[in-house]
Scaffold this motif. Structure first.
Motif, PDB file in Angstrom:
ATOM      1  N   ALA A 125      51.341  84.593  -0.131  1.00 10.72           N
ATOM      2  CA  ALA A 125      52.135  84.961   0.368  1.00 10.72           C
ATOM      3  C   ALA A 125      53.165  85.530  -0.359  1.00 10.72           C
ATOM      4  N   ALA A 126      52.788  85.639  -1.746  1.00 12.02           N
ATOM      5  CA  ALA A 126      53.785  86.626  -2.005  1.00 12.02           C
ATOM      6  C   ALA A 126      54.191  87.645  -1.810  1.00 12.02           C
ATOM      7  N   ALA A 127      52.744  88.070  -1.656  1.00  9.63           N
ATOM      8  CA  ALA A 127      53.131  89.349  -1.142  1.00  9.63           C
ATOM      9  C   ALA A 127      53.384  89.590   0.814  1.00  9.63           C
ATOM     10  N   ALA A 128      53.544  88.668   1.123  1.00 10.19           N
ATOM     11  CA  ALA A 128      53.979  89.468   2.031  1.00 10.19           C
ATOM     12  C   ALA A 128      55.264  88.856   2.663  1.00 10.19           C
ATOM     13  N   GLY A 129      55.827  88.070   1.207  1.00  6.23           N
ATOM     14  CA  GLY A 129      57.079  88.193   0.805  1.00  6.23           C
ATOM     15  C   GLY A 129      58.317  89.113   0.681  1.00  6.23           C
ATOM     16  N   VAL A 130      57.606  89.510  -0.468  1.00  8.99           N
ATOM     17  CA  VAL A 130      57.791  91.466  -0.842  1.00  8.99           C
ATOM     18  C   VAL A 130      57.562  91.865   0.180  1.00  8.99           C
ATOM     19  N   TRP A 131      56.822  92.151   0.750  1.00 12.69           N
ATOM     20  CA  TRP A 131      57.378  93.250   2.473  1.00 12.69           C
ATOM     21  C   TRP A 131      58.121  92.688   2.179  1.00 12.69           C
ATOM     22  N   GLU A 132      58.978  91.989   3.393  1.00 16.64           N
ATOM     23  CA  GLU A 132      60.065  91.140   3.424  1.00 16.64           C
ATOM     24  C   GLU A 132      61.347  91.704   3.408  1.00 16.64           C
ATOM     25  N   ARG A 133      61.264  91.086   1.244  1.00 20.15           N
ATOM     26  CA  ARG A 133      62.408  91.501   0.654  1.00 20.15           C
ATOM     27  C   ARG A 133      62.651  92.514   0.446  1.00 20.15           C
ATOM     28  N   TYR A 134      61.735  93.544  -0.294  1.00 24.22           N
ATOM     29  CA  TYR A 134      62.210  94.833  -0.287  1.00 24.22           C
ATOM     30  C   TYR A 134      61.312  95.617   0.500  1.00 24.22           C
ATOM     31  N   PRO A 135      61.785  95.639   1.864  1.00 20.56           N
ATOM     32  CA  PRO A 135      61.490  96.252   3.280  1.00 20.56           C
ATOM     33  C   PRO A 135      61.325  98.308   3.228  1.00 20.56           C
ATOM     34  N   PRO A 187      51.049  96.551   4.557  1.00 23.81           N
ATOM     35  CA  PRO A 187      50.202  96.820   5.832  1.00 23.81           C
ATOM     36  C   PRO A 187      51.164  98.206   6.694  1.00 23.81           C
ATOM     37  N   THR A 188      50.190  98.719   7.449  1.00 22.98           N
ATOM     38  CA  THR A 188      50.811  99.164   8.400  1.00 22.98           C
ATOM     39  C   THR A 188      50.476  98.960   9.253  1.00 22.98           C
ATOM     40  N   THR A 189      51.104  99.013  10.346  1.00 24.09           N
ATOM     41  CA  THR A 189      51.256  99.169  11.788  1.00 24.09           C
ATOM     42  C   THR A 189      50.692 100.207  12.890  1.00 24.09           C
ATOM     43  N   GLU A 190      49.757  99.893  13.522  1.00 24.91           N
ATOM     44  CA  GLU A 190      49.239 101.218  13.836  1.00 24.91           C
ATOM     45  C   GLU A 190      50.229 101.333  15.567  1.00 24.91           C
ATOM     46  N   GLU A 191      50.014 102.529  15.992  1.00 24.58           N
ATOM     47  CA  GLU A 191      50.654 102.931  16.992  1.00 24.58           C
ATOM     48  C   GLU A 191      49.190 102.255  18.116  1.00 24.58           C
ATOM     49  N   PRO A 192      50.216 101.735  19.487  1.00 23.03           N
ATOM     50  CA  PRO A 192      48.761 101.402  20.869  1.00 23.03           C
ATOM     51  C   PRO A 192      48.198 102.464  21.178  1.00 23.03           C
ATOM     52  N   ALA A 193      47.266 102.412  21.367  1.00 27.61           N
ATOM     53  CA  ALA A 193      47.217 103.977  21.774  1.00 27.61           C
ATOM     54  C   ALA A 193      47.425 103.977  23.474  1.00 27.61           C
ATOM     55  N   CYS A 194      48.170 106.002  23.552  1.00 28.48           N
ATOM     56  CA  CYS A 194      48.947 106.205  24.968  1.00 28.48           C
ATOM     57  C   CYS A 194      48.015 105.418  26.100  1.00 28.48           C
TER      58      CYS A 194
END
Length: 196
Positions: A125-135, A187-194
């Motif tokens: 949960a702390a990691a998720a909070g870091v990604w939100e607090r520090y974009p 975490p990286t979000t992958e772009e959907p395949a064309c």
């Protein structure tokens, strides 16, 4: 009031530490399982001295009360590494800290709640909070005393990987300087395949 031996169900949440939390924090810091690694003075004056600046916004770090299912269970500290250049210099011989990286420190206060998987839940949960607090934070980098196996194992169970080991000044002078450094990348979000 829940049994202190029961790990509270429900979501892990965080809120800023307030002056009314200081007696609770003092009690947690005095618990042997916390005192062993945090090595902190436990008078109310000392706790206010050390945690007051962040509460008042005079320090760039954040001190957060951790709750599980609405029950306070611990403390999370978080800050950007480069807001404290002296720490970047200390770790430089064993690891280069990227710009924007964040570090965290944590404790579970009630002794009956340790060793039951709560630490891993808190860290996720702390990691998720870091990604939100520090974009713009690319990673969370956490050094832990090599002797604090419970702490670095919780990090690993929460997805952190060990990226370095080496000597750092220990929080408790009775410890040898060997520390393990763990890292979790954003975490990286992958772009959907064309599609045609």
């Amino acid at each position: 009031m829940p049994d202190p031996q029961d790990v509270p169900d429900g979501p892990i949440t965080f809120r800023p530490l307030t002056p009314t939390d200081l007696p609770m924090l003092r009690d947690w810091l005095a618990e042997p399982h916390v005192a062993r690694w945090w090595n902190h003075e436990t008078t109310l004056d000392a706790v206010e001295r050390d945690f007051g600046p962040a509460m008042r916004g005079e320090d760039p770090s954040e001190d957060l009360v951790v709750s599980a299912g609405g029950v306070p269970v611990g403390l999370l500290q978080r800050c950007r590494w480069h807001d404290f250049p002296e720490y970047v210099v200390e770790i430089a011989p064993i690891l280069t800290v990227p710009d924007g990286a964040v570090t965290i420190d944590y404790l579970i206060g009630p002794p009956g709640l340790t060793g039951r998987g709560l630490g891993t839940r808190i860290l996720a949960a702390a990691a998720a909070g870091v990604w939100e607090r520090y974009p713009d934070a690319p990673a969370i980098i956490v050094p832990v005393s090599a002797g604090n196996r419970a702490s670095w194992r919780a990090l690993e169970k929460a997805g952190f990987r060990r990226v370095a080991s080496g000597d750092l000044p220990p929080d408790n002078p009775i410890d040898p300087p060997l520390s393990h450094v763990h890292r979790l990348d954003r975490p990286t979000t992958e772009e959907p395949a064309c599609r045609p």
